[in-house]
Design a protein around this motif. Structure first.
Motif, PDB file in Angstrom:
ATOM      1  N   LEU A 123     -80.241 -65.988  52.937  1.00  0.00           N
ATOM      2  CA  LEU A 123     -81.693 -65.751  52.962  1.00  0.00           C
ATOM      3  C   LEU A 123     -82.366 -66.522  54.095  1.00  0.00           C
ATOM      4  O   LEU A 123     -83.280 -66.020  54.749  1.00  0.00           O
ATOM      5  N   GLN A 124     -81.882 -67.733  54.317  1.00  0.00           N
ATOM      6  CA  GLN A 124     -82.453 -68.493  55.429  1.00  0.00           C
ATOM      7  C   GLN A 124     -82.146 -67.807  56.755  1.00  0.00           C
ATOM      8  O   GLN A 124     -82.980 -67.730  57.651  1.00  0.00           O
ATOM      9  N   HIS A 125     -80.942 -67.283  56.832  1.00  0.00           N
ATOM     10  CA  HIS A 125     -80.548 -66.524  58.019  1.00  0.00           C
ATOM     11  C   HIS A 125     -81.479 -65.303  58.166  1.00  0.00           C
ATOM     12  O   HIS A 125     -81.958 -64.988  59.257  1.00  0.00           O
ATOM     13  N   PHE A 126     -81.752 -64.652  57.031  1.00  0.00           N
ATOM     14  CA  PHE A 126     -82.652 -63.484  57.083  1.00  0.00           C
ATOM     15  C   PHE A 126     -84.027 -63.871  57.628  1.00  0.00           C
ATOM     16  O   PHE A 126     -84.589 -63.200  58.490  1.00  0.00           O
ATOM     17  N   SER A 127     -84.595 -64.959  57.095  1.00  0.00           N
ATOM     18  CA  SER A 127     -85.966 -65.283  57.506  1.00  0.00           C
ATOM     19  C   SER A 127     -86.007 -65.620  58.988  1.00  0.00           C
ATOM     20  O   SER A 127     -86.934 -65.228  59.705  1.00  0.00           O
ATOM     21  N   GLN A 128     -84.995 -66.324  59.472  1.00  0.00           N
ATOM     22  CA  GLN A 128     -84.967 -66.638  60.905  1.00  0.00           C
ATOM     23  C   GLN A 128     -84.778 -65.367  61.731  1.00  0.00           C
ATOM     24  O   GLN A 128     -85.440 -65.157  62.739  1.00  0.00           O
ATOM     25  N   SER A 129     -83.880 -64.518  61.271  1.00  0.00           N
ATOM     26  CA  SER A 129     -83.590 -63.304  62.040  1.00  0.00           C
ATOM     27  C   SER A 129     -84.763 -62.338  62.032  1.00  0.00           C
ATOM     28  O   SER A 129     -85.039 -61.664  63.030  1.00  0.00           O
ATOM     29  N   PHE A 130     -85.439 -62.256  60.900  1.00  0.00           N
ATOM     30  CA  PHE A 130     -86.542 -61.291  60.828  1.00  0.00           C
ATOM     31  C   PHE A 130     -87.685 -61.727  61.748  1.00  0.00           C
ATOM     32  O   PHE A 130     -88.225 -60.917  62.506  1.00  0.00           O
ATOM     33  N   VAL A 131     -88.021 -62.999  61.698  1.00  0.00           N
ATOM     34  CA  VAL A 131     -89.104 -63.477  62.568  1.00  0.00           C
ATOM     35  C   VAL A 131     -88.672 -63.406  64.032  1.00  0.00           C
ATOM     36  O   VAL A 131     -89.437 -63.017  64.909  1.00  0.00           O
ATOM     37  N   ARG A 132     -87.405 -63.730  64.277  1.00  0.00           N
ATOM     38  CA  ARG A 132     -86.898 -63.637  65.648  1.00  0.00           C
ATOM     39  C   ARG A 132     -86.950 -62.184  66.144  1.00  0.00           C
ATOM     40  O   ARG A 132     -87.345 -61.904  67.271  1.00  0.00           O
ATOM     41  N   ALA A 133     -86.541 -61.263  65.271  1.00  0.00           N
ATOM     42  CA  ALA A 133     -86.549 -59.848  65.647  1.00  0.00           C
ATOM     43  C   ALA A 133     -87.971 -59.404  66.002  1.00  0.00           C
ATOM     44  O   ALA A 133     -88.204 -58.726  67.011  1.00  0.00           O
ATOM     45  N   TYR A 134     -88.921 -59.809  65.181  1.00  0.00           N
ATOM     46  CA  TYR A 134     -90.325 -59.449  65.415  1.00  0.00           C
ATOM     47  C   TYR A 134     -90.784 -59.995  66.767  1.00  0.00           C
ATOM     48  O   TYR A 134     -91.414 -59.308  67.566  1.00  0.00           O
ATOM     49  N   LYS A 135     -90.424 -61.243  67.010  1.00  0.00           N
ATOM     50  CA  LYS A 135     -90.845 -61.924  68.238  1.00  0.00           C
ATOM     51  C   LYS A 135     -90.231 -61.256  69.474  1.00  0.00           C
ATOM     52  O   LYS A 135     -90.905 -61.033  70.484  1.00  0.00           O
TER      53      LYS A 135
END
Lengths: 119, 656
Positions: free
Chosen positions: B211-223
């Motif tokens: 889940l931590q990986h998800f939150s980092q990846s999702f925000v990174r993807a958006y950015k």
């Protein structure tokens, strides 16, 4: 988009090779038959059903090129218009097409069309 | 849709029953901080090699007997917290079991707002809706799909977004754990690496495993998606990660804050050199495709053009430059240029060269130049920072004298200042004279264009100029937005409509993948709806038939749009291509009884698009073949759209 570019790029380069004009009966073709030939041979695709032209080809009517010039162009085009040889489009049909184009009435002056004078 | 069965005894799902958080909220109505469940609470997994017992097999295939057997805070609830942190308004999606857990969390835990689920009938429609939406709202949407079959459907629209430099966040559900995922359909719908299919035309992708990986990846993807050059991104979302309760890895997972990245600006030295060339030029020309990323970009381009009194060729990837401005010029304006600056061009080669498809050179056609040999070329393009190898959207190679890998809109303020300082006093009179000449040419071009539009004015089928001007006549007093114009109406809207505002024109699909028009116009109309604007599209026949189910989505979600059809009853580009090849080969075309070559016509039977639209909840009318009937029909349709509903007019038109 590609078409716009081809046209913009090459329309100036159109050269009429009048020396290659085919000899055929000089008499006027038949406009009714010409309309059928115009559709059958696909002229409408790039020039519109009444020769008005558009992005894919210039206007052919009203006031078409004289038959000799039209024929020279259609037979010898090396630009964006694919040429039509006699085997596909006989001289008589081309003369009929010319008659059809000649029969198309002149367009109104755009100034008389309110929709074309909107700010 | 296949749904996985709950199973209290087998596989990795088993430990879920052991995870207890007494009193844990199972359907919190508001977003709150989630306390993770300790992994220590979970019993060990059953070895995967054990054959299923009769009980296990029954549990795999039967309906669950009781509800709320999954205890703890669902991982997908945390995912909703992450998604909500980015203020994503809508979620156009076609539902699929591989993201059922996130789906459930979004609508129940997340309350179906920000994002609001929009029911789509094809993944390509969902992505294209997001594509159109962004071009109005300037904010990306999220779409969820089956990571395999759904993403396969979505790919063409992802490619269009890539070519059109539009951010879309694509999340594909996938069940990674081969030992424990349900057999049968869900396994057909799983893959090692779902993102592989879109990796060539996304800016970034990832497969988070926690889940931590998800939150980092999702925000990174958006950015990454939102840093110019914009582009689509993909996240593969494990079904297990969505379904299982949160585990405690020692630290509570957190949602990283999104901070936008500043876009890249042109190098100072290169900007100075470009300004020097432009200021000294006798006949500088500005060519723009996606230079204006926002309304502010239009204003900056006007400033630069007026400073130089330089003609501007707007290729129309966006509304870059007002069509009412006297410096707005046709593509032929490059002919006499001595300096050309191209900004965010997708194809600089074609600006200065020509290709003629005339069958010469053994059929490959001829190339020519359109400019003087010593013309200096300047380019500002952010896409240079993001070139991939496989798909050829980078076009032919063009040598440029001053190339800048930078965002045009971000570079324009510095370029304008540099040009101001670089213009010598003695050039100012010549520059002003250039402007006067441009005014004259502009007025002449305008009259010529209008006269060309008068040709075939009363023809039936209706001329494309008449179609476009009848439409404009009815919307001109509204705050209108032409959200798509597909199928080629000889470019009459950009030639005749007084486009000035950024939302007057959104550009095209980007990758020319047909099927963009209907969904993208509905996505853009959704964004315009929220801004109180009137959306109109020119809708072609071939484009609509790729995925007409999007009409239902528009009606379902009350998205007002006026779709005026350019129904020329064929795939007309291909009509002309096949005719061309037949001519080159000197043989008559096989029409097979249709108007166009066999395989290119859409007639006999004629599609009754008005009935198609009506059946999906639209107001519709047609077929309209008489130009005199068009104005009154448009009036009726506009009243419907203003009441908040979509309306379609099926108009039979000339080919181009």
């Amino acid at each position: 988009m590609l078409n716009i570019r081809w046209l913009a790029a090459t329309s100036m380069a159109a050269v009429f090779m009048v020396s290659h004009v085919n000899t055929f009966a000089a008499d006027a073709g038949n406009a009714v038959r010409g309309k059928t030939a115009y559709v059958k041979n696909g002229c409408w695709q790039c020039h519109g059903f009444v020769g008005q032209g558009g992005i894919a080809g210039p206007k052919l009517a009203p006031e078409p090129l004289p038959l000799a010039a039209l024929s020279a162009f259609v037979r010898n085009s090396r630009g964006p218009m694919p040429p039509y040889m006699e085997a596909v489009l006989p001289n008589e049909e081309l003369a009929d097409i010319h008659a059809y184009l000649q029969s198309i009435p002149k367009a109104a002056d755009y100034k008389s069309i309110p929709l074309l004078n909107q700010p | 849709m296949e749904h996985k069965k709950s199973n209290e005894n087998a596989g990795r799902r088993q430990f879920l029953t052991g995870v207890i958080a007494a009193g844990a909220a199972t359907a919190a109505s508001s977003v709150g901080t989630i306390a993770p469940v300790s992994a220590a609470d979970a019993p060990a997994r059953v070895p995967s090699a054990l054959p299923p017992s009769a009980k296990v097999a029954a549990a795999e295939t039967s309906t669950p007997r009781e509800l709320a057997r999954v205890k703890g805070i669902p991982g997908s609830d945390f995912m909703v917290d992450v998604i909500k942190s980015l203020d994503i308004k809508y979620l156009p999606s076609n539902c699929a079991s591989s993201f059922r857990a996130l789906h459930e969390s979004l609508i129940n835990y997340g309350g179906n707002t920000k994002p609001e689920f929009l029911t789509c009938m094809h993944e390509e429609s969902a992505v294209a809706m997001a594509h159109g939406y962004f071009k109005i709202a300037g904010k990306p949407l999220l779409t969820l799909c089956h990571g395999t079959v759904g993403l396969q459907h979505a790919t063409m629209a992802v490619y269009n977004a890539w070519c059109d430099r539009v951010p879309v966040i694509v999340v594909g559900g996938n069940d990674l754990d081969a030992a424990y995922r349900p057999p049968g359909v869900p396994t057909f719908h799983s893959a090692q690496d779902i993102n592989a299919i879109v990796r060539d035309y996304t800016k970034w992708d990832d497969t988070p495993v926690s889940l931590q990986h998800f939150s980092q990846s999702f925000v990174r993807a958006y950015k990454i998606a939102m840093t110019p050059p914009y582009g689509p991104v993909a996240i593969s979302l494990d079904a297990g990660l969505q379904q299982e309760p949160m585990k405690d890895h020692g630290a509570k997972p957190y949602v990283p804050r999104y901070v936008p990245t500043a876009p890249p600006q042109g190098d100072t030295g290169a900007v100075k050199e470009a300004a020097r060339l432009l200021a000294q030029a006798q006949n500088p020309v500005i060519v723009v495709d996606r230079a204006a990323r926002t309304a502010a970009g239009v204003g900056l381009l006007v400033q630069l053009a007026e400073l130089l009194q330089a003609k501007v060729i707007d290729q129309g990837g966006r509304m870059n430059f007002p069509k009412t401005h006297y410096l707005s010029s046709p593509p032929t304006a490059v002919n006499g240029a001595d300096v050309i600056i191209g900004m965010e061009l997708s194809d600089f080669w074609a600006v200065v060269n020509s290709f003629t498809d005339n069958g010469e050179h053994g059929g490959i056609g001829t190339n020519g130049t359109r400019i003087k040999p010593d013309t200096k070329l300047i380019s500002i393009s952010s896409v240079e920072l993001n070139t991939k190898a496989n798909y050829q959207d980078f076009q032919r190679y063009q040598v440029v004298d001053v190339p800048m890998a930078a965002d045009a809109e971000a570079t324009l303020p510095a370029l304008i200042e540099a040009v101001k300082s670089a213009i010598p006093n003695e050039r100012k009179a010549a520059i002003a004279a250039r402007g006067e000449a441009a005014r004259k040419t502009y007025a002449e071009n305008k009259a010529r264009t209008r006269q060309a539009a008068a040709l075939a004015w009363d023809a039936s089928p209706i001329s494309t100029a008449r179609l476009v001007m009848e439409t404009y006549g009815q919307i001109k007093d509204l705050d209108w937005s032409l959200v798509a114009s597909e199928g080629n109406v000889s470019n009459w809207p950009v030639r005749l409509w007084p486009m000035e505002k950024y939302h007057h024109w959104l550009g095209r699909s980007g990758g020319y993948g047909v099927g963009y028009g209907a969904p993208a116009s509905i996505g853009a109309a959704l964004a315009n709806r929220d801004l109180g604007r009137f959306s109109v599209s020119i809708q072609s026949d071939g484009d609509l038939m790729y995925a007409p189910g999007v009409l239902w989505t528009a009606a379902k979600h009350k998205i007002p749009l006026l779709a005026v059809m350019h129904n020329n009853r064929g795939y007309h580009q291909e009509v002309m291509h096949v005719q061309r090849l037949a001519n080159f080969r000197n043989r008559p075309v096989n029409l097979g009884g249709d108007m166009g070559p066999v395989g290119t016509s859409i007639e006999r039977p004629d599609i009754e698009y008005h009935k198609l639209a009506e059946s999906m909840g639209w107001w519709a009318k047609g077929p309209i073949k008489d130009p005199a009937q068009l104005g009154p029909a448009l009036k009726e349709a506009i009243a419907v759209v203003q009441s908040g509903q979509p309306a379609l007019l099926n108009v039979w038109t000339q080919p181009r």
